[in-house]
Design a protein around this motif. Structure first.
Motif, mmCIF file in Angstrom:
data_model
loop_
_atom_site.group_PDB
_atom_site.id
_atom_site.type_symbol
_atom_site.label_atom_id
_atom_site.label_comp_id
_atom_site.label_asym_id
_atom_site.label_seq_id
_atom_site.Cartn_x
_atom_site.Cartn_y
_atom_site.Cartn_z
ATOM 1 N N THR A 288 -7.508 -20.913 -10.972
ATOM 2 C CA THR A 288 -7.521 -21.219 -9.550
ATOM 3 C C THR A 288 -6.608 -20.236 -8.836
ATOM 4 N N PHE A 289 -7.175 -19.463 -7.936
ATOM 5 C CA PHE A 289 -6.428 -18.441 -7.221
ATOM 6 C C PHE A 289 -6.001 -18.950 -5.847
ATOM 7 N N ALA A 290 -4.841 -18.506 -5.399
ATOM 8 C CA ALA A 290 -4.413 -18.761 -4.022
ATOM 9 C C ALA A 290 -4.789 -17.543 -3.199
ATOM 10 N N PRO A 291 -5.742 -17.682 -2.258
ATOM 11 C CA PRO A 291 -6.130 -16.524 -1.444
ATOM 12 C C PRO A 291 -4.902 -15.883 -0.785
ATOM 13 N N GLY A 292 -4.848 -14.575 -0.848
ATOM 14 C CA GLY A 292 -3.715 -13.838 -0.311
ATOM 15 C C GLY A 292 -2.722 -13.411 -1.360
ATOM 16 N N THR A 293 -2.835 -13.952 -2.580
ATOM 17 C CA THR A 293 -1.940 -13.531 -3.653
ATOM 18 C C THR A 293 -2.198 -12.060 -3.994
ATOM 19 N N VAL A 294 -1.120 -11.311 -4.133
ATOM 20 C CA VAL A 294 -1.215 -9.880 -4.428
ATOM 21 C C VAL A 294 -0.850 -9.675 -5.897
ATOM 22 N N TYR A 295 -1.856 -9.450 -6.725
ATOM 23 C CA TYR A 295 -1.626 -9.211 -8.147
ATOM 24 C C TYR A 295 -1.433 -7.717 -8.404
ATOM 25 N N THR A 296 -0.683 -7.407 -9.450
ATOM 26 C CA THR A 296 -0.455 -5.999 -9.768
ATOM 27 C C THR A 296 -0.191 -5.819 -11.255
ATOM 28 N N ALA A 297 -0.476 -4.610 -11.744
ATOM 29 C CA ALA A 297 -0.075 -4.214 -13.095
ATOM 30 C C ALA A 297 1.338 -3.660 -12.999
ATOM 31 N N VAL A 298 2.299 -4.383 -13.563
ATOM 32 C CA VAL A 298 3.703 -3.971 -13.504
ATOM 33 C C VAL A 298 3.946 -2.941 -14.605
ATOM 34 N N THR A 299 4.522 -1.782 -14.237
ATOM 35 C CA THR A 299 4.614 -0.652 -15.158
ATOM 36 C C THR A 299 6.030 -0.070 -15.172
ATOM 37 N N PRO A 300 6.998 -0.784 -15.734
ATOM 38 C CA PRO A 300 8.382 -0.287 -15.722
ATOM 39 C C PRO A 300 8.541 1.111 -16.307
ATOM 40 N N CYS A 301 7.735 1.438 -17.307
ATOM 41 C CA CYS A 301 7.869 2.746 -17.959
ATOM 42 C C CYS A 301 7.364 3.897 -17.103
ATOM 43 N N ASN A 302 6.767 3.596 -15.957
ATOM 44 C CA ASN A 302 6.325 4.648 -15.058
ATOM 45 C C ASN A 302 7.271 4.860 -13.876
ATOM 46 N N ALA A 303 8.385 4.139 -13.855
ATOM 47 C CA ALA A 303 9.399 4.385 -12.835
ATOM 48 C C ALA A 303 10.048 5.743 -13.084
ATOM 49 N N ASN A 304 10.474 6.409 -12.008
ATOM 50 C CA ASN A 304 11.146 7.696 -12.170
ATOM 51 C C ASN A 304 12.412 7.581 -13.006
ATOM 52 N N SER A 305 13.017 6.397 -13.018
ATOM 53 C CA SER A 305 14.259 6.185 -13.762
ATOM 54 C C SER A 305 14.036 5.790 -15.214
ATOM 55 N N ALA A 306 12.787 5.648 -15.643
ATOM 56 C CA ALA A 306 12.501 5.194 -17.009
ATOM 57 C C ALA A 306 12.862 6.269 -18.027
ATOM 58 N N PRO A 307 13.303 5.869 -19.216
ATOM 59 C CA PRO A 307 13.614 6.860 -20.253
ATOM 60 C C PRO A 307 12.351 7.491 -20.817
ATOM 61 N N SER A 308 12.505 8.642 -21.453
ATOM 62 C CA SER A 308 11.337 9.350 -21.987
ATOM 63 C C SER A 308 10.687 8.586 -23.130
ATOM 64 N N THR A 309 11.470 7.825 -23.884
ATOM 65 C CA THR A 309 10.921 6.954 -24.929
ATOM 66 C C THR A 309 10.915 5.535 -24.381
ATOM 67 N N CYS A 310 9.750 4.979 -24.232
ATOM 68 C CA CYS A 310 9.601 3.714 -23.517
ATOM 69 C C CYS A 310 8.394 2.969 -24.089
ATOM 70 N N PRO A 311 8.419 1.641 -24.208
ATOM 71 C CA PRO A 311 9.401 0.681 -23.716
ATOM 72 C C PRO A 311 10.782 0.875 -24.344
ATOM 73 N N ALA A 312 11.784 0.372 -23.579
ATOM 74 C CA ALA A 312 13.178 0.478 -23.968
ATOM 75 C C ALA A 312 13.918 -0.671 -23.294
#
Length: 404
Positions: free
Chosen positions: A344-368
């Protein structure tokens, strides 16, 4: 989809899928309320509510259940290693972007091709675009030279768009009525000195993210963040013009920047889309996700009146639930599956693929530590907080699309 890091992520994703239940619980907060951050990341969240997204944000209800729609290992394609010699066959891998058109789904499988079109370890140079029914039956598939990384669809013309090679040596394909057309960009050396990524059609205009600026040389600070593209069907060319720049001026809508004019400094233009009219904020705008910078840029017509929402984590594809019933489709590149999430979805909910390893601050070996593998989350359009979606079943999403 951003440039790939040299990360040890695929084996972890495979392991995650062996569990019977994965719960990433959380809510998209009501207006002015903060939703919780990821259990596996410790990002600080922007603090104040958005002035531009002042409408109340709907709290999601219910739990989403994951069902595997199709496994890439059941699909095959044939190719000539290195583009010459005898033909060989292998199964598809790395489903990435996904769009919906005409009641069907279109998924780009990258098949190990590099971000500048380099051959896979088996010598394959082709991605595969697969048309699927919403129950997972294959309708048709096409091999496209290069790495499919950005896609879009235009219901008005019945066209699917796919860009290849997001870092450099990029080009554009369209599929219409089953026919593939390949377009080369003009100028051939893109002004962002990089590639192209996601595609959206906004008020009849084709807009493409200008990804990976500076890959082939130093990009000017004023390089386009988004291209407005005009197709010449006779010459098979796609002329690019700037829609707005990496250093454009935008108004901050959350945190300490609320109401202030900000000079952007975008380094990672990535996914994009058109915000649906039912959204609790920014309805009808064009949206660019600068993935590594952890910022969403919202634009009106002509690339004007920009607004910037700082978010608390790096994200990839974003999908709005536009009805209480429907299906959220996700690609899982590590597990080589396309998944269907229902509930059951709530209309207006904003879903996303969360990708911490793609942040500019992420380490080169990731997940970490502090940088977890991908997960399904939600975005509060008032505060910019990236929260967690309640999910039963394994899913490590990249591409997302909601189909009512």
């Amino acid at each position: 989809m951003s440039r790939e890091r040299l990360v040890n992520i695929f084996s972890l994703r495979k392991t995650v899928r062996l569990s019977a239940m994965v719960v990433a619980a959380g809510l998209l907060g009501a207006a002015g309320c903060s939703s919780s951050s990821s259990t596996t990341t410790s990002s600080s969240s922007p603090s104040s509510a958005s002035a531009s997204a002042s409408a109340s944000v709907t709290t999601p209800v219910g739990t989403l259940t994951v069902k595997q729609l199709i496994e890439a290992t059941t699909l095959k394609h044939s190719f000539q290693p290195g583009g010459t010699g005898a033909t060989t066959t292998e199964h598809l891998t790395q489903p990435d972007d996904i769009v919906a058109l005409g009641g069907n789904l279109y998924v780009g499988f990258q098949n190990g091709v590099g971000s500048q079109g380099e051959a896979s370890t088996t010598g394959n140079l082709d991605s595969t675009l697969v048309e699927l029914t919403t129950t997972g039956s294959v309708v048709k598939q096409w091999d496209l030279t290069g790495k499919i990384d950005g896609m879009g669809a235009d219901p008005a013309t019945g066209t699917v768009f796919a860009t290849v090679n997001e870092d450099n040596k990029s080009s554009l394909y369209t599929v219409s009525d089953g026919t593939v057309t390949h377009y080369t960009y003009t100028p051939s050396s893109l002004p962002n000195m990089g590639g192209t990524d996601a595609v959206a059609v906004y008020n009849g205009q084709i807009l493409i993210s200008a990804s990976a600026p500076g890959t082939s040389g130093k990009a000017p600070a004023s390089a386009p963040a988004v291209f407005a593209v005009t197709l010449n069907t006779g010459a098979k060319t796609a002329a690019v013009a700037p829609f707005f720049a990496d250093n454009a001026t935008a108004t901050g809508v959350n945190g300490t920047s609320t109401g202030k004019k900000i000079t952007l400094a975008l380094t990672d233009p990535d996914s994009n889309g058109v915000v649906p009219s039912s959204s609790p904020g920014f309805a009808g705008d064009f949206m660019l996700n600068s993935q590594g910078d952890e910022e969403l840029i919202f634009s009106g017509a002509g690339g004007q009146n920009l607004k910037v929402l700082k978010i608390s984590n790096s994200v990839d594809d974003i999908a709005w639930a536009t009805s209480a019933s429907g299906t959220l489709y996700a690609t899982d590149s590590g597990a080589d599956t396309v998944d269907a999430l229902t509930g059951t979805f709530a209309p207006g909910t904003v879903y996303t693929a969360v990708t911490p390893c793609n942040a500019n601050s992420a380490p080169s070996t990731c997940p970490a530590p502090g940088f977890a593998a991908n997960s399904l989350g939600t975005i509060n359009l008032n505060t910019g907080v990236v929260g967690k979606a309640t999910v039963i079943g394994p899913v490590t999403p990249k591409g997302l699309i909601f189909v009512p």
